[in-house]
Enzyme design. Structure first.
Site, PDB file in Angstrom:
ATOM      1  N   THR A  25       0.803  -0.989  -0.162  1.00  0.00           N
ATOM      2  CA  THR A  25      -0.094   0.238   0.056  1.00  0.00           C
ATOM      3  C   THR A  25       0.956   1.321  -0.371  1.00  0.00           C
ATOM      4  O   THR A  25       1.740   1.501   1.021  1.00  0.00           O
ATOM      5  CB  THR A  25      -0.762   0.108   1.677  1.00  0.00           C
ATOM      6  OG1 THR A  25      -1.857  -0.846   1.013  1.00  0.00           O
ATOM      7  CG2 THR A  25      -2.148   1.561   1.174  1.00  0.00           C
ATOM      8  N   GLN A  97      -4.497  -7.009  -6.558  1.00  0.00           N
ATOM      9  CA  GLN A  97      -5.283  -7.626  -5.000  1.00  0.00           C
ATOM     10  C   GLN A  97      -6.299  -7.065  -4.946  1.00  0.00           C
ATOM     11  O   GLN A  97      -6.104  -5.854  -4.442  1.00  0.00           O
ATOM     12  CB  GLN A  97      -3.947  -7.008  -4.179  1.00  0.00           C
ATOM     13  CG  GLN A  97      -4.259  -8.321  -2.789  1.00  0.00           C
ATOM     14  CD  GLN A  97      -3.354  -7.824  -1.445  1.00  0.00           C
ATOM     15  OE1 GLN A  97      -3.655  -6.938  -1.540  1.00  0.00           O
ATOM     16  NE2 GLN A  97      -3.289  -8.834  -0.995  1.00  0.00           N
ATOM     17  N   HIS A 177      -7.197 -10.870  -1.327  1.00  0.00           N
ATOM     18  CA  HIS A 177      -6.707 -10.736   0.398  1.00  0.00           C
ATOM     19  C   HIS A 177      -7.219 -10.797   1.410  1.00  0.00           C
ATOM     20  O   HIS A 177      -8.702 -10.170   1.999  1.00  0.00           O
ATOM     21  CB  HIS A 177      -6.649  -8.550   0.150  1.00  0.00           C
ATOM     22  CG  HIS A 177      -5.799  -8.665   1.116  1.00  0.00           C
ATOM     23  ND1 HIS A 177      -5.667  -9.008   2.204  1.00  0.00           N
ATOM     24  CD2 HIS A 177      -5.395  -7.124   1.486  1.00  0.00           C
ATOM     25  CE1 HIS A 177      -4.794  -7.932   3.735  1.00  0.00           C
ATOM     26  NE2 HIS A 177      -4.758  -7.045   2.707  1.00  0.00           N
ATOM     27  N   ASN A 180      -4.800 -10.149   6.959  1.00  0.00           N
ATOM     28  CA  ASN A 180      -4.329  -9.120   7.830  1.00  0.00           C
ATOM     29  C   ASN A 180      -5.325  -8.035   8.282  1.00  0.00           C
ATOM     30  O   ASN A 180      -5.501  -6.661   8.627  1.00  0.00           O
ATOM     31  CB  ASN A 180      -3.364  -7.491   6.726  1.00  0.00           C
ATOM     32  CG  ASN A 180      -2.218  -8.490   6.277  1.00  0.00           C
ATOM     33  OD1 ASN A 180      -1.479  -9.071   6.942  1.00  0.00           O
ATOM     34  ND2 ASN A 180      -1.138  -8.014   5.184  1.00  0.00           N
ATOM     35  N   TYR A 182      -8.094  -7.728   7.301  1.00  0.00           N
ATOM     36  CA  TYR A 182      -9.693  -7.380   6.618  1.00  0.00           C
ATOM     37  C   TYR A 182     -10.490  -8.113   6.198  1.00  0.00           C
ATOM     38  O   TYR A 182     -10.689  -9.121   6.705  1.00  0.00           O
ATOM     39  CB  TYR A 182      -9.255  -7.000   4.951  1.00  0.00           C
ATOM     40  CG  TYR A 182      -8.052  -5.608   5.481  1.00  0.00           C
ATOM     41  CD1 TYR A 182      -8.006  -4.448   5.764  1.00  0.00           C
ATOM     42  CD2 TYR A 182      -6.268  -6.119   4.860  1.00  0.00           C
ATOM     43  CE1 TYR A 182      -7.390  -4.133   6.189  1.00  0.00           C
ATOM     44  CE2 TYR A 182      -5.318  -4.916   5.256  1.00  0.00           C
ATOM     45  CZ  TYR A 182      -6.220  -3.788   5.690  1.00  0.00           C
ATOM     46  OH  TYR A 182      -5.392  -2.840   6.295  1.00  0.00           O
ATOM     47  N   ASN A 237      -4.421  -4.994  12.077  1.00  0.00           N
ATOM     48  CA  ASN A 237      -5.212  -4.626  12.737  1.00  0.00           C
ATOM     49  C   ASN A 237      -6.559  -5.051  13.294  1.00  0.00           C
ATOM     50  O   ASN A 237      -7.885  -5.602  13.567  1.00  0.00           O
ATOM     51  CB  ASN A 237      -6.589  -4.509  10.672  1.00  0.00           C
ATOM     52  CG  ASN A 237      -5.304  -3.932  10.076  1.00  0.00           C
ATOM     53  OD1 ASN A 237      -5.595  -2.423  10.173  1.00  0.00           O
ATOM     54  ND2 ASN A 237      -4.843  -4.237   8.876  1.00  0.00           N
ATOM     55  N   GLY A 324       8.325  -7.389   0.499  1.00  0.00           N
ATOM     56  CA  GLY A 324       7.963  -6.465   0.236  1.00  0.00           C
ATOM     57  C   GLY A 324       8.618  -4.978   0.415  1.00  0.00           C
ATOM     58  O   GLY A 324       8.884  -4.592  -0.580  1.00  0.00           O
TER      59      GLY A 324
END
Ligand code: 8OZ
Length: 367
Positions: A25, A97, A177, A180, A182, A237, A324
Site C-alpha cells: 500500500t 490484489q 486479500h 491482515n 480485513y 488491525n 515487500g
C-alpha cells in the site's frame, strides 16, 4: 536445487523467476484512480517473476484509506490499463490484489458516510489514514455495523465483478486479500466474528464467506488466474483467532479442490516478527494438509525474507518468495539478489502518500 532465478509455471503463466513483489500500500492514487507515476513505479520492478498490485478496493464500501486505488469504475480500469501495459512492455506479469477492508475504515471514506460493514459490530482497535483538506492524518477506525446475512451474497458478487474488471484492465490474474484483519480475515477469525448464523460460530461457518468468494472468483476468471493471501497469526488491525491451526487446516482442505494458482502466506506478524508470542503456528503442517488434499498450486511465502532465508524456504518446499519492503527501496531487487549486491534501506517517511520521492527515485545499481 531450486533457486530464486529458476523460471516456474504458476497457473498457466510462465514466470521468469521465483521472486515475487508483494502487495504494498502506497496511497498515491488520488480519488482511488491509478496514475502514470504508478505505471512507472511498477514497470521499474517488472523483473520480478510476478508483481502483486497494492491492495485495491473492489467497491467504495471496501475502501479504508485515503488515496488507495479501486477496480470498480471505468476511469480506474482505464488508468490500470496503463499500469498493466507498462509492466507487460517490460516482460513482467502482474496480478491485482482484490480488497475489502470491512471494519478497517472510516465513515468519511464510505458511500454517503455510512458505517463500515463487518461480520459483527466490533470496533477494530487500529487506525486508518485520511487526508483532510490536503493534510494526512492517522485516525481511529469507525464503529462498524454487522452485515445482514442477506447482504453477504452481494459482497461475494462484488469480489467476482472486481475480478472480471481486473482482467479487463489487463491484469494477468487476481489475488484475493484474505489477510491482515480485513473483511475476509474478519469472517475467518473469532476475534472479529461473533455471528450466530451460517457465517459465524464453527470453523465451517467462519470459512464460508472466504470459500464463497474463492468459488465465484474462480468461476469468473478461471482457477489458474486466482491466488489467495492468508495470515494465520498476524496481529495486524487488531485481528486474532482462538485456535488458528485447525481453522487454516480446514481452509486449505476446502480450497484444494478449487485448484487455484497459488497460496500466499504471511508468516508471523505482518511486517514484523516471524514468530508471534502466544501465537504458535505450524506452516509446514498447513502446507502438508494442502498438498495431502491434492492441491497443486504454488506455495508462496512472505515476511522478512532475505536471500539466505529465501533459499532455505525454497529448499524446504516453498515455490515462490514474496519480498515487500525490499522492493520499495530496490527497483532492481532481482539484479541485486543475483549479484549479491547490498540493498538500499527503506525511507519510512515516504511510504504512504506523496509523489515520486521515495517512490520512483530509489537508485538502481550502475551497470
Ligand atoms: C499498510 C497500510 C495500509 C494498508 C495490508 C493493505 O496490510 C494493507 C495495508 C498496509 O494488507
Amino acid at each position: 536445487m531450486k533457486t530464486l532465478f529458476d523460471p516456474v509455471q504458476v497457473g498457466n503463466l510462465h514466470l521468469r523467476n521465483r521472486i515475487v513483489m508483494a502487495p504494498l500500500t502506497r496511497n498515491r492514487a488520488p480519488g482511488a484512480i491509478p496514475t502514470p507515476l504508478m505505471a512507472q513505479y511498477y514497470a521499474q520492478r517488472a523483473a520480478a517473476g510476478l508483481i502483486i498490485s497494492e491492495a485495491t478496493a473492489i467497491t467504495q464500501q471496501g475502501q479504508g484509506y485515503a488515496d488507495v486505488p479501486g477496480v470498480y469504475g471505468t476511469e480506474q480500469l482505464d488508468a490500470w490499463k496503463q499500469v498493466t501495459q507498462a509492466v507487460h512492455a517490460q516482460g513482467g506479469r502482474i496480478f491485482c490484489q482484490l480488497w475489502h477492508v470491512g471494519r478497517v475504515s472510516h465513515v468519511e471514506l464510505q458511500p454517503e458516510h455510512q458505517l463500515p460493514v463487518a461480520p459483527s459490530a466490533l470496533v477494530a482497535k487500529t487506525k486508518t489514514y485520511l487526508i483532510r483538506d490536503g493534510v494526512g492524518a492517522f485516525v481511529p477506525t469507525s464503529e462498524p455495523r454487522a452485515l445482514d446475512a442477506e447482504e453477504v451474497p452481494g459482497i461475494v458478487r462484488d469480489f467476482r465483478h472486481a475480478a472480471r474488471n481486473a482482467l479487463l484492465a489487463g491484469f494477468d490474474g487476481v489475488e484475493v486479500h484474505g489477510a491482515n484483519g480485513y473483511l475476509v480475515d474478519q469472517f475467518l477469525k473469532t476475534g472479529a466474528n461473533q455471528r450466530r448464523d451460517d457465517y459465524g460460530g464453527s470453523i465451517e461457518n467462519r470459512a464460508r464467506f472466504l470459500l464463497e468468494v474463492m468459488r465465484e472468483v474462480c468461476e469468473e476468471v478461471g482457477r489458474e488466474r486466482v491466488g489467495l493471501r492468508l495470515s494465520p497469526v498476524t496481529t495486524a488491525n487488531d485481528i486474532a483467532d482462538d485456535d488458528p491451526q485447525p481453522l487454516f487446516d480446514y481452509v486449505v482442505k476446502q480450497l484444494a479442490p478449487l485448484g487455484i494458482a497459488y497460496l500466499h502466506l504471511i508468516e508471523g506478524a505482518t511486517g514484523g516478527p516471524r514468530e508471534v508470542e502466544g501465537r504458535p503456528f505450524d506452516y509446514e503442517a498447513m502446507r502438508r494438509a494442502w498438498r495431502d488434499a491434492g492441491a497443486k498450486g504454488a506455495w508462496m511465502v512472505n515476511n522478512g525474507y532475505d536471500q539466505a532465508l529465501a533459499e532455505q524456504a525454497l529448499a524446504e518446499g516453498a515455490d515462490l518468495v514474496a519480498f515487500g519492503r525490499p522492493f520499495i527501496a530496490n527497483p532492481d531487487l532481482v539484479q541485486r539478489l543475483r549479484s549479491g549486491a547490498p540493498w538500499n534501506a527503506v525511507e519510512k517517511a515516504t511510504l504512504y502518500g506523496g509523489g515520486a520521492k521515495g517512490y520512483t527515485d530509489y537508485p538502481e545499481l550502475a551497470n
